[in-house]
Design a protein around this motif. Structure first.
Motif, mmCIF file in Angstrom:
data_model
loop_
_atom_site.group_PDB
_atom_site.id
_atom_site.type_symbol
_atom_site.label_atom_id
_atom_site.label_comp_id
_atom_site.label_asym_id
_atom_site.label_seq_id
_atom_site.Cartn_x
_atom_site.Cartn_y
_atom_site.Cartn_z
ATOM 1 N N ALA A 1 67.635 14.084 -4.153
ATOM 2 C CA ALA A 1 66.430 13.780 -3.727
ATOM 3 C C ALA A 1 66.192 13.795 -2.089
ATOM 4 O O ALA A 1 65.264 14.533 -1.739
ATOM 5 C CB ALA A 1 66.014 12.588 -4.199
ATOM 6 N N GLU A 2 67.150 13.106 -1.442
ATOM 7 C CA GLU A 2 67.105 13.183 0.126
ATOM 8 C C GLU A 2 68.298 13.017 0.720
ATOM 9 O O GLU A 2 69.135 12.383 0.176
ATOM 10 C CB GLU A 2 66.148 11.916 0.469
ATOM 11 C CG GLU A 2 66.046 11.860 1.925
ATOM 12 C CD GLU A 2 65.273 10.695 2.311
ATOM 13 O OE1 GLU A 2 64.983 10.419 3.560
ATOM 14 O OE2 GLU A 2 64.579 10.103 1.381
ATOM 15 N N VAL A 3 68.690 13.978 1.712
ATOM 16 C CA VAL A 3 69.790 14.056 2.322
ATOM 17 C C VAL A 3 69.881 12.955 3.227
ATOM 18 O O VAL A 3 68.657 12.566 4.365
ATOM 19 C CB VAL A 3 70.091 15.344 2.816
ATOM 20 C CG1 VAL A 3 71.376 15.276 4.012
ATOM 21 C CG2 VAL A 3 70.156 16.520 2.102
ATOM 22 N N VAL A 4 70.765 12.128 3.170
ATOM 23 C CA VAL A 4 71.112 10.877 4.138
ATOM 24 C C VAL A 4 71.740 11.153 5.412
ATOM 25 O O VAL A 4 71.500 10.820 6.638
ATOM 26 C CB VAL A 4 71.502 9.673 3.483
ATOM 27 C CG1 VAL A 4 71.759 8.405 4.608
ATOM 28 C CG2 VAL A 4 70.622 9.296 2.397
ATOM 29 N N ALA A 5 72.870 11.836 5.352
ATOM 30 C CA ALA A 5 73.818 12.094 6.623
ATOM 31 C C ALA A 5 74.644 13.416 6.162
ATOM 32 O O ALA A 5 75.116 13.938 5.062
ATOM 33 C CB ALA A 5 74.883 10.975 6.720
#
Length: 69
Positions: free
Chosen positions: A22-26
């Motif tokens: 859903a979302e890339v954090v790092a």
């Protein structure tokens, strides 16, 4: 900014593995030396559609040190 309370377990990517990103954090890359040319280990930490953190380890083609001489 979201603060997560714990680090997710690292999973090695396998061909055909279905990822729910859903979302890339790092994103992290681990070249053995600056300007390396070749395949290096890398990992991506991401949040899935249920809000859980996951980290996947994979191989990345590093081309920073590649030169056509």
């Amino acid at each position: 900014m979201i603060i997560y309370s714990e680090e997710p377990e690292v999973t090695d990517y396998e061909y055909g593995m279905r990822l729910d990103i859903a979302e890339v954090v790092a994103m992290e890359y681990f070249p053995p030396e600056p300007d390396f040319c070749g395949v290096i280990p890398a990992q991506m930490t991401y949040e899935d559609s249920t809000g859980n953190l996951n980290t996947i380890r994979y191989l990345y083609p590093e081309t920073a040190g590649c030169h056509d001489n």
